[in-house]
Design an enzyme around this catalytic site. Structure first.
Site, short mmCIF file in Angstrom:
data_model
loop_
_atom_site.label_atom_id
_atom_site.label_comp_id
_atom_site.label_asym_id
_atom_site.label_seq_id
_atom_site.Cartn_x
_atom_site.Cartn_y
_atom_site.Cartn_z
N GLU A 110 0.84 -1.21 0.00
CA GLU A 110 0.00 0.00 0.00
C GLU A 110 0.88 1.26 0.00
O GLU A 110 0.59 2.23 -0.70
CB GLU A 110 -0.91 -0.02 1.23
CG GLU A 110 -1.70 1.26 1.45
CD GLU A 110 -1.67 1.72 2.90
OE1 GLU A 110 -1.25 2.87 3.15
OE2 GLU A 110 -2.06 0.93 3.79
N HIS A 111 1.95 1.25 0.79
CA HIS A 111 2.87 2.39 0.81
C HIS A 111 3.65 2.51 -0.49
O HIS A 111 3.83 3.60 -1.02
CB HIS A 111 3.87 2.23 1.97
CG HIS A 111 3.32 2.61 3.31
ND1 HIS A 111 3.86 3.62 4.07
CD2 HIS A 111 2.29 2.10 4.04
CE1 HIS A 111 3.19 3.72 5.21
NE2 HIS A 111 2.24 2.80 5.21
N GLU A 183 10.10 2.46 2.36
CA GLU A 183 8.77 2.35 2.95
C GLU A 183 8.61 1.11 3.81
O GLU A 183 7.89 1.14 4.81
CB GLU A 183 7.70 2.37 1.86
CG GLU A 183 7.65 3.66 1.08
CD GLU A 183 7.31 4.86 1.95
OE1 GLU A 183 6.39 4.76 2.79
OE2 GLU A 183 7.98 5.91 1.80
#
Length: 1039
Positions: A110-111, A183
Site C-alpha cells: 500500500e505504501h 517504505e
C-alpha cells in the site's frame, strides 16, 4: 495506514454516521436536491457504457441517493456508483488482499505503490498530489483482508487528476527496490554515510508498526482476531509484525501485487454529484482496457467452527501511568457469528450488540462496568463486522488477574438472564430512534463513511446495495419483533448461549515486555548480520548511499497533473446569520440551513468566575454532567430519555484564542445537542433539568465514570502522542497555554489516573456542585441554533422557555482573573441584529504581566518510538504574517520535513502546522529519533530562511492550504466560526485575500522574523523512551 481493532463500533449506528454533506447552494431551501439521483434513475439494466454493463439501478430514499451497480465486461471488475446531490465527490478502489504471513506485505505494498508509477514515475506522487490538488481527503488503508485507496474533492478537474494518479499507482506502479527499502524495511548504517556505524533496521512501515504495538488495545484486538479466526488470513498481522517484517523480500512484494492488484479482484466505488459516464470512460481507458479477466485466488474460506470453547493468555507492556500494577489485566469472551454477507442477520446482530452494551441501561454495563471489578469494557467490545465471519466480544480491562474467572461467569450469567427476560420495549424504541437520527444527520464525509461501511461485506461478495437499504431492514426488524416477541432472545440463545465457538482471551502486563521485544529485535538483527558476506555489507552501504542520494535530490514532478491557484474561488460563500437577544438578555445566533428536520443547539458558558483550584476538574465535570441523573430522573432514566429524545448531549471544556491578541483568550464550556424537530421541547426540558437540578449524589456511579474517563485517556496516548506533545511544547508560550495543558494535556491524564485510584472519591465529588454554581447559569452565556427556516421560530420559543427556567445567579460573581476585556463579535454578512451594536459579547481573559518563556519537557514512556514537538510563539489570526506562516508551514512540510523526517528518518509522520492561536509547531509522529529530529527542525528553519523554494512550490502550498480552508461544512456546523471564535465572513475573506497575496519575500521575512533563534520564544516536548542525552542535559524537565 493500517487499520486494526481497538474500540469497535456498536454496530450500524456508528459505522454509518448518517446522511451526507452540505449542498452546494445552502440558500435553496429544498431539503435535498435530487438532480443527481434523477439522472441516475434514467439508466437501464443491461445498458452498456464505456466497457461497463449496468446490472442494477436502485433508489435508496432514506439516504437520499440512487445506487447504480455495474460490472466491467472484459475483466469482471465490480463497480458501485452512489448518485447523490453532494458536491464532495469520492472515489475509491479496493482489492481483496489476503496475506498468509505477518510480514506486512499488503501494508508495505500500500505504501510502495504510491511511490511512483508508469505514467507518473516521479518519487512519491501521492504526497506530491497533496500539494497540487484541492482534495478534501486523500489516503490509503490496509485492513485485515482488503486494501483501499480513497480520495474526495469538490472540483471536477481535480477529480480527474486524482483519479488518473490513483489508477496508475494501483495498477501500474514502479515498485522500485529503493522505494521498498524506504517504505518497508532495510538494513542500513545508523549513519548511512559512515560504513563503520552499526547496521540497524529502518523503514517507515517497520517504525509505524512498532508504534502501533505500543497500544495495548491494539495488541489485545490483534490477538483476539488471530486466535478466534485461526484457519486462514485472519491468523496473521496484515499490517506486519515488526519481528516478521524483515522476512519480506522485494520479489515477494512484486509477486503479491501481480496476484492481488488486478481488476478481476477489484471493487470500484464513486459517490456524489459528478456524472458517472466520465468516471467510467476514464477508468476504462486509463486502466481496465489493458487487462483480461482472471480468476483471483483470494477467496477467504469460512472459519471451521469449534466443538468446544478455547482459552488463551497473552502479555503486553505495563501502563506506566497506573500506580496499581495488580489491576492491569484485560479479559474478554468472544463468540463467532454468521458471515457478514447475510446483511439482514448482520443488521440484527449489530442492533442486538448495541442493546447489550450501550449505556448504563444495557445488561453488560450493569453486570460488568458496575461490578467495580475493572475500569472499562475490553477493547473490541461489541459487534465486529470487519472479518468474513462476524464476531461479538465482551469483557473488562483494568481488572486483577484473579478476577478473570469472575468476569467470565458474569458474562455467562448475563447472557442467561437476557435469554430469559429479553429487553424493555423503551430501549428498543430508543435504539430505532437513534437510527432515524443517524440517517437524517448530515456529515461532510458521507461518501467516505459509505465506502468504509460497505467495504467488508462487498469484499466477500455480499450485496452492498442491500446493506444500504436501512429502511427495508428496519421495517423487517420491526415486523420480526411484532410476530415473535422472543425474537431477540432466540438470537441470544442461538449465537451466544449455545455457541461453542467461544474464546476467552486474557492479557496481563509484563514489566519486561518492551525489553523482551527489544531483545527479540536485536536477535533478529544479529541473525541477519551473521548471514551477510563482506560483499553483502558493501552492497548495503552502497544501497544506503544510493537511497540517501535519491532522497537528497529534488524530484522532477513535472509529469504530475496539477490545479492552479487561479482554480481556487476568489471569494468564499456567505453564511446568513441572525443574532437576537433572548430572555435574560442572552444573545442567540440563528442559522437557517437544510438540516433534514434536525435541530442543532449549542450554548457556551464562561468560566471566568471559577476559582483556580477547581479548573483541573472541569473536564471531569463535563464528562459526567449528563450521566449522573437530573431532576426526578436517576442516571439510568436520564440515559434512556437522552436516547429516546435526542441524538446525544455533550459537554466539553474550551479555550478559544483571540483573533488579534495572542495573550487574550476565552475560557468556557460548550454544551451541544441535536434532535428531530418534533422532540425539541423534550430536549430543551432535559437541558433545563441538567442546568437547574443536576444530581451529584451517585458516588458509586461517579466512581465508575471516573475509571472509564481515566482508562480512555491513558489508552489514547499511543495514537495521540503528537497532540500531547503540541500542547506541552506550547504551554509557556501564551497566557492560555497553561489552561490548555490543564484541560487537554498530560497533566489532565495524570490527574485522572490519580483520581481513579483514590480509595475515597468524596472530596472530588464535592467539587462538582461548586463548579455548577459558577457555570450552569445564564450569566455570560450565548446560544446558537441551526435548523430549517420553518423551524427557527418554534426553536426560538423553546429557547426562551429554557433560558427563563435557568435564570441568573442570585448574587453577582466576580471574575477570578482581574483583567477581563469585553469584545463585541462583529456582525455577519447578510445577518441582522436586534440592537444598535452586536449583542454577542466575548469576555476575554488577559494577563498584562505574562512573559513567554522556553520550557523543554520529556515525558518518559515505555514506547519504542517518540512523539516530538517544537512550538514557536508567532502572531494572531488577523495579522498579515499569520497567512504567510500558514503557507510556510505547508511549504516546510512538503518540501523539507517530509523528506527528512519520514523518508530519511523513518518516522511514520512529521511536518509543521500553524494553529489559530498563533503557535507554529514542528512535529514528528511514531519517530525512531528524538534529539536528531529536533536538529532536523533547526535545519528546516534554516532552509525556510534561505528561501530555497520556487514560485511553483509556493503555489502548491497555497493549494494545499485552501483545500482545508474551503473544505465542506455540514449544515449543522454553518456559522460556528462566528459563534465560537467571533470570526465574521468579512474577517475570513480578508484572511483569504492575505493567503492569496503571500509572496516569496513575505515567506523568507516571516521565517527570519519569527522562527530564527532568539527571535521568538520556543517550547519543546518529547513523549517517548528514556534518553541518555536528555537525562544528562539539565535544561530538560523529565516527567
Amino acid at each position: 495506514m493500517w487499520r486494526c481493532g481497538g474500540r469497535q463500533s456498536l454496530g450500524v449506528l456508528r459505522r454509518l454516521n448518517g446522511g451526507g454533506s452540505s449542498p452546494a447552494q445552502p440558500r435553496v431551501w429544498r431539503e435535498k436536491s435530487d438532480d443527481a439521483c434523477e439522472r441516475a434513475l434514467q439508466y437501464q439494466v443491461g445498458e452498456k457504457i464505456h466497457g461497463f454493463t449496468i446490472n442494477q439501478v436502485t433508489s435508496v430514499p432514506e439516504l437520499f441517493l440512487t445506487a447504480v451497480k455495474l460490472s466491467h465486461d472484459a475483466t469482471g471488475a465490480r463497480y458501485l456508483h452512489l448518485a447523490r446531490e453532494d458536491t464532495n465527490n469520492l472515489f475509491s478502489v479496493q482489492f481483496r488482499t489476503t496475506p498468509m504471513d505477518s510480514t506486512g506485505v499488503p501494508h508495505i505494498l500500500e505504501h510502495t505503490v504510491l511511490c511512483g508509477s508508469e505514467k507518473y514515475p516521479c518519487r512519491d506522487p501521492f504526497f506530491k498530489m497533496l500539494n497540487r490538488s484541492l482534495s478534501t481527503f486523500m489516503n490509503a488503508f490496509t485492513a485485515s483482508d482488503y486494501t483501499m485507496y480513497p480520495f474526495s474533492t469538490q472540483n471536477p478537474k481535480d477529480f480527474q487528476n486524482l483519479l488518473s494518479v490513483y489508477l496508475d499507482a494501483t495498477f501500474f506502479p514502479c515498485l522500485r527496490e529503493l522505494d521498498f527499502w524506504q517504505e518497508g524495511w532495510r538494513l542500513e548504517h545508523e549513519d548511512p554515510s559512515d560504513p563503520h556505524s552499526p547496521l540497524i533496521f529502518k523503514g517507515v512501515v517497520f517504525n509505524e508498526m512498532k508504534g502501533a504495538f505500543t497500544d495495548n488495545e491494539k495488541i489485545f484486538s490483534q490477538h483476539l482476531q488471530n486466535k478466534l479466526l485461526p484457519d486462514h488470513t485472519y491468523s496473521v498481522v496484515s499490517g506486519g509484525d515488526p519481528l516478521c517484517i524483515p522476512e519480506l523480500s522485494w520479489e515477494q512484494l512484486k509477486q503479491f501485487h501481480a496476484t492481488h492488484y488486478h481488476p478481476s479482484n477489484a471493487r470500484f466505488f464513486t459517490y456524489g454529484s459528478f456524472p458517472l459516464e466520465q468516471h467510467l470512460k476514464q477508468i476504462h481507458e486509463e486502466a481496465l482496457s489493458r487487462f483480461q479477466k482472471i480468476e483471483p485466488s483470494t477467496t477467504v474460506p469460512a472459519q471451521n467452527r469449534w466443538d468446544k470453547p478455547r482459552e488463551f493468555q497473552v502479555t503486553c507492556g505495563p501502563d506506566s501511568l497506573a500506580r496499581d500494577a495488580s489491576k492491569q489485566t484485560t479479559v474478554s469472551v468472544s463468540f463467532l457469528l454468521p458471515e457478514i454477507t447475510d446483511t439482514y442477520e448482520g443488521f440484527t446482530l449489530s442492533l442486538l450488540s448495541t442493546l447489550l452494551i450501550s449505556g448504563p441501561n444495557s445488561p453488560f454495563y450493569k453486570a460488568l462496568i458496575e461490578s467495580g471489578l475493572g475500569t472499562d469494557f475490553s477493547p473490541n467490545s461489541g459487534y465486529n463486522g470487519h472479518t468474513k465471519d462476524a464476531y461479538f466480544s465482551i469483557g473488562l480491562q483494568g481488572i486483577e488477574e484473579k478476577d478473570i474467572e469472575t468476569v467470565r461467569h458474569l458474562v455467562d450469567r448475563t447472557i442467561d438472564e437476557v435469554v430469559e427476560k429479553g429487553f424493555e420495549d423503551d430501549r428498543i424504541e430508543a435504539l430505532l430512534h437513534k437510527m432515524e437520527i443517524q440517517m437524517k444527520h448530515q456529515s461532510t464525509r458521507f461518501g467516505l463513511e459509505l465506502t468504509s461501511y460497505i467495504a467488508s461485506c462487498w469484499n466477500h461478495d455480499g450485496d452492498p446495495v442491500e446493506l444500504l437499504q436501512l429502511g427495508d431492514q428496519l421495517t423487517r426488524f420491526r415486523q420480526c419483533l411484532k410476530e415473535n416477541p422472543r425474537y431477540l432472545q432466540e438470537k441470544m440463545e442461538q449465537y451466544f448461549q449455545n455457541n461453542q465457538h467461544k474464546l476467552t482471551l486474557s492479557m496481563k502486563p509484563d514489566e519486561m515486555y518492551y525489553e523482551k521485544q527489544t531483545q527479540m529485535e536485536t536477535e533478529k538483527l544479529q541473525q541477519k548480520l551473521e548471514s551477510l558476506s563482506e560483499e553483502d555489507k558493501q552492497k548495503i552501504y552502497e544501497k544506503g548511499l544510493e537511497l540517501l542520494d535519491q532522497q537528497n535530490n529534488p524530484p522532477d514532478d513535472s509529469c504530475l497533473p496539477a490545479l492552479k491557484v487561479s482554480d481556487i474561488e476568489p471569494t468564499m460563500p456567505c453564511t446568513e446569520l441572525e443574532v437576537a437577544t433572548s430572555a435574560e438578555a442572552v444573545p442567540v445566533q440563528y442559522c437557517a440551513q437544510p438540516t433534514n428536520g434536525m435541530v442543532y443547539f449549542r450554548a457556551f458558558c464562561s468560566l471566568n468566575t471559577l476559582p483556580e483550584e477547581l479548573r483541573p476538574y472541569v473536564p471531569l465535570f463535563c464528562s459526567v454532567l449528563t450521566k449522573l441523573g437530573c431532576g426526578i430522573l436517576d442516571y439510568r432514566e436520564q440515559a434512556q430519555q437522552i436516547d429516546l429524545k435526542t441524538g446525544g448531549m455533550t459537554v466539553s471544556p474550551q479555550v478559544f484564542g483571540d483573533d488579534s491578541d495572542l495573550d487574550a483568550y476565552e475560557q468556557g464550556v460548550l454544551f451541544s445537542s441535536l434532535c428531530l424537530d418534533r422532540n425539541l421541547p423534550d430536549m430543551m426540558h432535559l437541558w433545563s433539568e441538567i442546568f437547574n437540578n443536576p444530581s451529584f449524589e451517585e458516588e458509586e456511579h461517579f466512581k465508575v465514570l471516573v475509571k472509564m474517563v481515566a482508562q480512555e485517556l491513558s489508552n489514547g496516548i499511543p495514537d495521540s502522542g503528537h497532540q500531547y506533545a503540541f500542547v506541552r511544547a506550547s504551554r509557556t508560550l501564551t497566557s492560555a497555554g497553561d489552561l490548555e495543558e490543564t484541560f487537554n494535556g498530560m497533566d489532565q491524564v495524570r490527574l485522572m489516573k490519580r483520581v481513579a485510584e483514590m480509595t475515597d472519591i468524596k472530596p472530588v465529588l464535592r467539587k462538582l456542585p461548586r463548579i455548577k454554581k459558577h457555570l450552569l447559569t445564564c450569566d455570560n452565556m450565548r446560544c446558537s441554533v441551526n435548523a430549517t427556516p420553518q423551524q427557527i421560530a418554534p426553536a426560538a420559543r423553546e429557547l426562551e422557555n429554557f433560558l427563563r427556567n435557568v435564570g441568573r445567579s442570585k448574587k453577582e460573581l466576580r471574575p477570578v482573573r482581574p483583567h477581563v476585556v469585553e469584545k463585541a463579535v462583529p456582525g455577519h454578512c447578510g445577518g441582522s441584529s436586534d440592537s444598535d451594536g452586536s449583542p454577542m459579547i466575548r469576555k476575554l481573559v488577559t494577563d498584562p504581566t505574562f512573559t513567554p518563556c522556553q520550557m523543554k519537557t520529556h515525558f518518559q514512556l515505555p514506547f519504542p518510538v517518540n512523539y516530538v514537538a517544537e512550538s514557536v510563539r508567532t502572531v494572531p489570526y488577523t495579522d498579515p504574517d499569520h497567512a504567510s506562516l500558514k503557507i510556510l508551514a505547508r511549504l516546510m512540510t512538503s518540501k523539507f520535513l517530509h523528506t527528512e523526517i519520514r523518508e530519511k528518518g523513518g518516522a511514520y509522520g512529521g511536518g509543521a502546522r500553524l494553529s489559530y492561536n498563533g503557535i507554529f509547531t514542528l512535529y514528528s509522529y511514531r519517530d525512531p529519533n528524538s534529539i536528531e529530529t529536533l536538529q532536523t527542525f533547526g535545519k528546516a528553519i534554516d532552509w525556510a530562511k534561505s528561501g530555497k523554494f520556487t514560485q511553483q512550490d509556493i503555489d502548491e502550498a497555497k493549494l494545499s492550504v485552501f483545500s482545508a480552508v474551503d473544505g465542506p461544512v455540514a449544515p449543522s456546523d454553518k456559522g460556528m466560526d462566528h459563534f465560537l471564535f467571533g470570526l465574521s465572513d468579512e474577517m475570513k475573506q480578508a484572511h483569504r485575500e492575505q493567503l492569496f497575496a503571500v509572496s516569496h519575500d513575505q515567506l523568507t521575512a516571516a521565517s527570519h522574523e519569527y522562527l530564527g533563534v532568539g527571535k521568538s520564544t520556543h517550547g519543546l516536548a518529547i513523549l517517548g523512551p528514556e534518553n541518555v542525552k536528555i537525562s544528562k542535559d539539565p535544561s530538560w524537565v523529565i516527567r
